[in-house]
Design a protein around this motif. Structure first.
Motif, PDB file in Angstrom:
ATOM      1  N   LYS A  93       0.765  -1.280   0.198  1.00 44.93           N
ATOM      2  CA  LYS A  93       0.016   0.207  -0.541  1.00 44.93           C
ATOM      3  C   LYS A  93       0.920   1.483   0.292  1.00 44.93           C
ATOM      4  O   LYS A  93       2.144   0.971   0.613  1.00 44.93           O
ATOM      5  N   GLY A  94       0.811   2.097  -1.080  1.00 45.40           N
ATOM      6  CA  GLY A  94       1.040   3.887  -1.030  1.00 45.40           C
ATOM      7  C   GLY A  94       2.660   3.509  -1.308  1.00 45.40           C
ATOM      8  O   GLY A  94       2.808   2.231  -2.709  1.00 45.40           O
ATOM      9  N   GLN A  95       3.172   4.141  -1.420  1.00 48.16           N
ATOM     10  CA  GLN A  95       4.450   4.590  -2.144  1.00 48.16           C
ATOM     11  C   GLN A  95       6.022   3.619  -1.068  1.00 48.16           C
ATOM     12  O   GLN A  95       5.922   3.773  -0.171  1.00 48.16           O
ATOM     13  N   HIS A  96       6.621   2.568  -1.717  1.00 48.02           N
ATOM     14  CA  HIS A  96       7.085   1.318  -1.100  1.00 48.02           C
ATOM     15  C   HIS A  96       9.091   1.285  -1.547  1.00 48.02           C
ATOM     16  O   HIS A  96       8.823   2.290  -2.611  1.00 48.02           O
ATOM     17  N   SER A  97       9.628   1.277  -0.706  1.00 49.53           N
ATOM     18  CA  SER A  97      10.887   1.847  -0.482  1.00 49.53           C
ATOM     19  C   SER A  97      11.460   0.364  -1.467  1.00 49.53           C
ATOM     20  O   SER A  97      12.898   1.174  -2.359  1.00 49.53           O
ATOM     21  N   ASN A  98      10.556  -0.501  -1.815  1.00 49.39           N
ATOM     22  CA  ASN A  98      11.980  -0.855  -3.151  1.00 49.39           C
ATOM     23  C   ASN A  98      11.238  -2.166  -4.023  1.00 49.39           C
ATOM     24  O   ASN A  98      11.087  -3.319  -3.579  1.00 49.39           O
ATOM     25  N   ASN A  99      10.821  -1.857  -4.682  1.00 51.53           N
ATOM     26  CA  ASN A  99       9.451  -1.957  -5.279  1.00 51.53           C
ATOM     27  C   ASN A  99       9.954  -2.765  -6.144  1.00 51.53           C
ATOM     28  O   ASN A  99       9.254  -3.962  -7.785  1.00 51.53           O
ATOM     29  N   THR A 100      11.441  -2.825  -6.536  1.00 51.48           N
ATOM     30  CA  THR A 100      12.153  -3.757  -8.235  1.00 51.48           C
ATOM     31  C   THR A 100      12.695  -5.064  -7.512  1.00 51.48           C
ATOM     32  O   THR A 100      13.483  -5.081  -6.487  1.00 51.48           O
ATOM     33  N   TYR A 101      12.255  -5.428  -8.274  1.00 53.21           N
ATOM     34  CA  TYR A 101      12.508  -7.475  -7.790  1.00 53.21           C
ATOM     35  C   TYR A 101      13.556  -7.686  -9.177  1.00 53.21           C
ATOM     36  O   TYR A 101      12.215  -8.456 -10.068  1.00 53.21           O
ATOM     37  N   PRO A 103      21.939   7.672  -0.475  1.00 57.46           N
ATOM     38  CA  PRO A 103      21.373   6.721   0.695  1.00 57.46           C
ATOM     39  C   PRO A 103      20.694   7.404   2.006  1.00 57.46           C
ATOM     40  O   PRO A 103      19.873   6.197   2.531  1.00 57.46           O
ATOM     41  N   LEU A 104      21.498   7.903   2.833  1.00 52.11           N
ATOM     42  CA  LEU A 104      21.231   8.485   3.946  1.00 52.11           C
ATOM     43  C   LEU A 104      19.817   9.769   3.528  1.00 52.11           C
ATOM     44  O   LEU A 104      18.567   9.329   4.794  1.00 52.11           O
ATOM     45  N   LYS A 105      19.569  10.553   2.614  1.00 53.64           N
ATOM     46  CA  LYS A 105      18.132  11.177   2.429  1.00 53.64           C
ATOM     47  C   LYS A 105      17.213   9.955   2.261  1.00 53.64           C
ATOM     48  O   LYS A 105      15.627  10.066   2.249  1.00 53.64           O
ATOM     49  N   TYR A 106      17.310   8.703   1.412  1.00 52.77           N
ATOM     50  CA  TYR A 106      16.313   7.962   1.281  1.00 52.77           C
ATOM     51  C   TYR A 106      16.224   7.195   1.742  1.00 52.77           C
ATOM     52  O   TYR A 106      14.924   6.505   2.890  1.00 52.77           O
ATOM     53  N   ARG A 107      16.767   6.552   3.440  1.00 49.68           N
ATOM     54  CA  ARG A 107      16.657   5.995   4.239  1.00 49.68           C
ATOM     55  C   ARG A 107      15.877   6.612   5.446  1.00 49.68           C
ATOM     56  O   ARG A 107      14.524   6.159   5.956  1.00 49.68           O
ATOM     57  N   LYS A 108      15.885   8.027   5.401  1.00 48.52           N
ATOM     58  CA  LYS A 108      15.249   9.581   6.394  1.00 48.52           C
ATOM     59  C   LYS A 108      13.617   8.866   6.365  1.00 48.52           C
ATOM     60  O   LYS A 108      12.793   9.056   6.095  1.00 48.52           O
ATOM     61  N   ASP A 109      13.482   9.120   4.297  1.00 48.04           N
ATOM     62  CA  ASP A 109      12.139   8.961   3.819  1.00 48.04           C
ATOM     63  C   ASP A 109      11.096   7.263   4.196  1.00 48.04           C
ATOM     64  O   ASP A 109      10.141   7.691   3.891  1.00 48.04           O
ATOM     65  N   ASN A 110      12.473   6.583   4.460  1.00 53.15           N
ATOM     66  CA  ASN A 110      11.232   4.774   4.114  1.00 53.15           C
ATOM     67  C   ASN A 110      11.681   3.788   5.031  1.00 53.15           C
ATOM     68  O   ASN A 110      11.597   3.282   5.179  1.00 53.15           O
ATOM     69  N   SER A 111      12.680   4.821   5.814  1.00 54.60           N
ATOM     70  CA  SER A 111      13.148   4.154   7.152  1.00 54.60           C
ATOM     71  C   SER A 111      11.581   3.061   7.394  1.00 54.60           C
ATOM     72  O   SER A 111      10.873   3.881   8.007  1.00 54.60           O
ATOM     73  N   LEU A 125      19.056  -0.522   4.604  1.00 54.17           N
ATOM     74  CA  LEU A 125      19.237   0.711   4.153  1.00 54.17           C
ATOM     75  C   LEU A 125      17.622   1.192   5.567  1.00 54.17           C
ATOM     76  O   LEU A 125      18.577   1.675   5.980  1.00 54.17           O
ATOM     77  N   VAL A 126      16.806   0.795   5.143  1.00 55.39           N
ATOM     78  CA  VAL A 126      15.858   0.554   5.634  1.00 55.39           C
ATOM     79  C   VAL A 126      15.458  -0.180   6.474  1.00 55.39           C
ATOM     80  O   VAL A 126      14.209   0.059   7.354  1.00 55.39           O
ATOM     81  N   ASN A 127      15.995  -0.683   6.923  1.00 56.02           N
ATOM     82  CA  ASN A 127      15.312  -2.432   7.959  1.00 56.02           C
ATOM     83  C   ASN A 127      16.695  -2.077   9.285  1.00 56.02           C
ATOM     84  O   ASN A 127      16.515  -2.610   9.843  1.00 56.02           O
ATOM     85  N   SER A 128      17.526  -1.388   9.323  1.00 56.72           N
ATOM     86  CA  SER A 128      18.521  -1.715   9.822  1.00 56.72           C
ATOM     87  C   SER A 128      18.310  -0.198  10.560  1.00 56.72           C
ATOM     88  O   SER A 128      19.083   0.483  10.118  1.00 56.72           O
TER      89      SER A 128
END
Length: 278
Positions: free
Chosen positions: A22-30, A268-276, A234-237
């Motif tokens: 749901k919504g904008q997710h952090s890692n949608n590319t598999y 990476p730091l900005k991404y972590r802040k927005d998606n952690s 990055l987003v889970n640790s």
């Protein structure tokens, strides 16, 4: 669902793995990968682009991105707003009732009635999974068996093994071996010589073979694989950016940041802040 041999862990006693996006997710590319599970991605909002068996596929709202067992595929939901339900159905559940399942594949693309039944069952799975009422595992198992029944009765198609020659089968085996090698070793440095030797090819031949089969270079693919895992860390640790890079096989933090910026247009730091997620 990644671009390597995905080891899918099932949900407790339920013969499937269920994800709700749901919504904008952090890692949608598999990236390119395969697994024995049958994969259903029901898109409710947004769209999923990808490839199945080397063919481009675009699935929009109210449709299903479906992948048969052991089929090479990749998905990309982009950075847009998306709502989707993913069900990874155990192949062994089908085998309980349909032992000859390996001789068949499933296709409901031209059967709207069957597709509507499958959509309804996927939505029911999502509702049960989200609510998690008493005995929800039993309820889910019943719905998943109903899904199997629709597939077996209305969607099975006999495989035409004669259409795949020996050379094609060997190529598919080799590309899966290459992807499995990268999945097992992406965390540590390894060279083109290492992987080509494992596959039994010269480095030059392997490079051409990999590009022709997957549509991208070995180094590009490996970088995307490492980046996928790095983004999850990055987003889970709470690991530092340097540790995230080195733990996922990047030679140094600089190469990680350069690839990250190229892929995500941010640091990476900005991404972590927005998606952690922590």
């Amino acid at each position: 669902m990644k671009y390597y041999h995905e080891q899918v862990t099932l949900d407790s006693s339920v013969p499937a793995r269920i994800y709700i996006q749901k919504g904008q997710h952090s890692n949608n590319t598999y990236p390119l990968h395969w697994h024995s599970k049958l994969e259903f991605n029901l898109v409710l909002k947004g769209q999923i682009n990808g490839k199945i068996g080397g063919k481009d596929v675009c699935v929009k709202a109210d449709d299903i991105f479906f992948v048969n067992s052991n089929e090479l595929h990749e998905t990309d939901a982009g950075s847009g707003d998306i709502i989707a339900v993913t069900v990874l159905l155990s192949k062994s559940l089908l085998e309980e009732y349909f032992p000859d399942v390996d001789d068949y594949y499933f296709d409901f693309s031209q059967n709207q009635s069957a597709k509507n039944e499958i959509k309804s069952l996927i939505l029911k799975c999502a509702s049960i999974f989200e609510e998690k009422n008493e005995f929800y595992e039993l309820e889910l198992s019943i719905v998943l068996r109903q899904l199997c029944l629709v597939l077996i009765r209305k969607c099975r198609r006999k495989r035409e093994t004669q259409s795949v020659n020996k050379f094609q089968r060997k190529n598919m085996t080799n590309i899966k071996r290459a992807i499995a090698f990268m999945e097992n070793n992406y965390e540590v440095p390894f060279t083109l010589d290492d992987i080509s030797s494992d596959i039994g090819m010269s480095p030059t031949y392997f490079s051409r073979f990999f590009k022709k089969t997957t549509g991208e270079t070995f180094y590009s693919y490996l970088g995307r694989m490492r980046l996928y895992h790095a983004v999850n860390d990055l987003v889970n640790s709470d690991l530092s950016v340097t540790d995230v890079a080195l733990n996922n096989g990047f030679a140094n933090v600089k190469s990680f940041i350069e690839l990250f910026k190229k892929e995500y247009n941010t640091t990476p730091l900005k991404y972590r802040k927005d998606n952690s997620n922590r």
